[in-house]
Write an enzyme that holds these catalytic residues in place. Sequence first.
Site, PDB file in Angstrom:
ATOM      1  N   THR A 179       0.848  -1.198   0.000  1.00  0.00           N
ATOM      2  CA  THR A 179       0.000   0.000   0.000  1.00  0.00           C
ATOM      3  C   THR A 179       0.872   1.231   0.000  1.00  0.00           C
ATOM      4  O   THR A 179       1.931   1.213   0.631  1.00  0.00           O
ATOM      5  CB  THR A 179      -0.837   0.027   1.309  1.00  0.00           C
ATOM      6  OG1 THR A 179      -1.728  -1.070   1.295  1.00  0.00           O
ATOM      7  CG2 THR A 179      -1.619   1.318   1.476  1.00  0.00           C
ATOM      8  N   ARG A 190     -13.475  -8.323  -1.105  1.00  0.00           N
ATOM      9  CA  ARG A 190     -12.628  -8.257   0.098  1.00  0.00           C
ATOM     10  C   ARG A 190     -12.053  -6.849   0.257  1.00  0.00           C
ATOM     11  O   ARG A 190     -11.581  -6.244  -0.693  1.00  0.00           O
ATOM     12  CB  ARG A 190     -11.506  -9.289  -0.004  1.00  0.00           C
ATOM     13  CG  ARG A 190     -10.494  -9.259   1.162  1.00  0.00           C
ATOM     14  CD  ARG A 190      -9.295  -8.365   0.870  1.00  0.00           C
ATOM     15  NE  ARG A 190      -8.244  -8.508   1.862  1.00  0.00           N
ATOM     16  CZ  ARG A 190      -7.185  -7.711   1.932  1.00  0.00           C
ATOM     17  NH1 ARG A 190      -7.033  -6.725   1.081  1.00  0.00           N
ATOM     18  NH2 ARG A 190      -6.262  -7.897   2.856  1.00  0.00           N
ATOM     19  N   VAL A 191     -12.099  -6.338   1.475  1.00  0.00           N
ATOM     20  CA  VAL A 191     -11.518  -5.030   1.774  1.00  0.00           C
ATOM     21  C   VAL A 191     -10.488  -5.217   2.875  1.00  0.00           C
ATOM     22  O   VAL A 191     -10.777  -5.864   3.894  1.00  0.00           O
ATOM     23  CB  VAL A 191     -12.611  -4.029   2.225  1.00  0.00           C
ATOM     24  CG1 VAL A 191     -11.992  -2.705   2.626  1.00  0.00           C
ATOM     25  CG2 VAL A 191     -13.633  -3.821   1.107  1.00  0.00           C
ATOM     26  N   GLY A 192      -9.300  -4.663   2.673  1.00  0.00           N
ATOM     27  CA  GLY A 192      -8.247  -4.752   3.696  1.00  0.00           C
ATOM     28  C   GLY A 192      -8.278  -3.548   4.611  1.00  0.00           C
ATOM     29  O   GLY A 192      -9.281  -2.842   4.722  1.00  0.00           O
ATOM     30  N   ASP A 193      -7.154  -3.287   5.248  1.00  0.00           N
ATOM     31  CA  ASP A 193      -7.087  -2.195   6.229  1.00  0.00           C
ATOM     32  C   ASP A 193      -6.949  -0.811   5.599  1.00  0.00           C
ATOM     33  O   ASP A 193      -7.252   0.203   6.241  1.00  0.00           O
ATOM     34  CB  ASP A 193      -5.869  -2.404   7.137  1.00  0.00           C
ATOM     35  CG  ASP A 193      -4.583  -2.327   6.318  1.00  0.00           C
ATOM     36  OD1 ASP A 193      -4.446  -3.135   5.378  1.00  0.00           O
ATOM     37  OD2 ASP A 193      -3.751  -1.450   6.580  1.00  0.00           O
ATOM     38  N   THR A 246       0.921  -0.634   6.076  1.00  0.00           N
ATOM     39  CA  THR A 246       0.973  -1.534   4.935  1.00  0.00           C
ATOM     40  C   THR A 246       1.288  -2.923   5.477  1.00  0.00           C
ATOM     41  O   THR A 246       1.867  -3.063   6.542  1.00  0.00           O
ATOM     42  CB  THR A 246       2.024  -1.085   3.894  1.00  0.00           C
ATOM     43  OG1 THR A 246       2.051  -2.034   2.822  1.00  0.00           O
ATOM     44  CG2 THR A 246       3.416  -0.989   4.486  1.00  0.00           C
ATOM     45  N   GLY A 247       0.869  -3.932   4.733  1.00  0.00           N
ATOM     46  CA  GLY A 247       1.040  -5.296   5.225  1.00  0.00           C
ATOM     47  C   GLY A 247      -0.270  -6.033   5.069  1.00  0.00           C
ATOM     48  O   GLY A 247      -1.182  -5.538   4.399  1.00  0.00           O
ATOM     49  N   GLY A 281      -3.746  -6.819   5.482  1.00  0.00           N
ATOM     50  CA  GLY A 281      -4.840  -6.039   6.050  1.00  0.00           C
ATOM     51  C   GLY A 281      -5.564  -6.744   7.183  1.00  0.00           C
ATOM     52  O   GLY A 281      -5.942  -6.115   8.170  1.00  0.00           O
TER      53      GLY A 281
HETATM   54  N1  ASP Z   1      -2.829  -3.606   3.514  1.00  0.00           N
HETATM   55  C1  ASP Z   1      -3.162  -3.928   2.167  1.00  0.00           C
HETATM   56  C2  ASP Z   1      -4.307  -4.887   2.144  1.00  0.00           C
HETATM   57  O1  ASP Z   1      -4.336  -5.786   2.958  1.00  0.00           O
HETATM   58  C3  ASP Z   1      -2.046  -4.497   1.409  1.00  0.00           C
HETATM   59  C4  ASP Z   1      -0.672  -4.080   1.843  1.00  0.00           C
HETATM   60  O2  ASP Z   1      -0.447  -2.947   2.236  1.00  0.00           O
HETATM   61  O3  ASP Z   1       0.283  -4.884   1.810  1.00  0.00           O
HETATM   62  O4  ASP Z   1      -5.132  -4.772   1.283  1.00  0.00           O
END
Ligand code: ASP
Length: 306
Positions: A161, A189-192, A212-213, A215
């Site tokens: 992200t 699907r929705v992440g963070d 980032t990472g 979600g």
């Molecule tokens: N956080 C984002 C998600 O899970 C992806 C990422 O930042 O690695 O959609």
Amino acid sequence: MRFKKQMGVEDTKNMWSMVATWPFSLQCVEKGAQILRDGGAAMDAAEAGVRLVETDETVDSVGRGGYLNAAGELALDAAMMDGNTLKMGVVACVRGFEHPVSIARKVMENTRHSILVGPHAEEFARKMGFTEADPDYLIPKNVWKKYEEEKNKRKTSGHDTIGCVALDAGGSMCVATSTSGANLRLPGRVGDTPIIGSGFYVQTGVGGAAATGLGEDIMRTCCSFRVVELMRGGMSPREAVETVVLTAHNTLLQCGLRPDCIALVCMNARGETAGACNHQGFSYACVSENEPPRVISVPPIIDKDA
Ligand code: ASP
């Protein structure tokens, strides 16, 4: 004034500053610096910087050229939050548009709501005058090739992200985020990234953070709000972000989960920045009135091989 002090809000006249996740954000902070140096607003700097990364097809996790979902769609998530008002605008699972971050800003500024999703967010974008991008431009051939190779694999990887915090010379802070989400995620699907408190949070006079990472792990542990609250309580950006990443990692372990990547960047009201991650290989870009644009590598605060 006393109330502000009790609330951990600083009255500051400070240097402008910007921080954003991953080395691909160098172009974001360079662009932002041009705006902030001329006295521009944090919101404008963050939006302009994120838009560059959304356009860059070599960034495989944000905007154009980003990861496709399991149905072969480029469905994008983005957010903007204004630290002066705590207003936010969010879009999730938006298809067909190049700049979800700008649509998110319109949600914040032109509606009485915070979050619009899917086809309704797309309809809103059209109403706001955004034009749909050519599908071949949004999803270049190499992305289709990778999708075809990976779509039937049981285990897939890939997600990143851009999360950007900006402070302008007037002391206003904001945050902007944008992602194509986890590679081959389920449609819907929705992440963070577009979730307040998890993927982003900011309050002018206190600080901001963006994540980032994976979600799912970041949402379980509400990382961004916690970083801001620790800075409000007096921690430095480094102490705050390292405490939150370590606590999130250990909390997930205690709950019997295997933590995936959790990384954050943050900034306090004085424009001081930091980043932390539980994995190898995280770096972030930053710039300020006193320092040129640069990329900083962050050693993992958890030795996963230990
Ligand atoms: N956080 C984002 C998600 O899970 C992806 C990422 O930042 O690695 O959609």
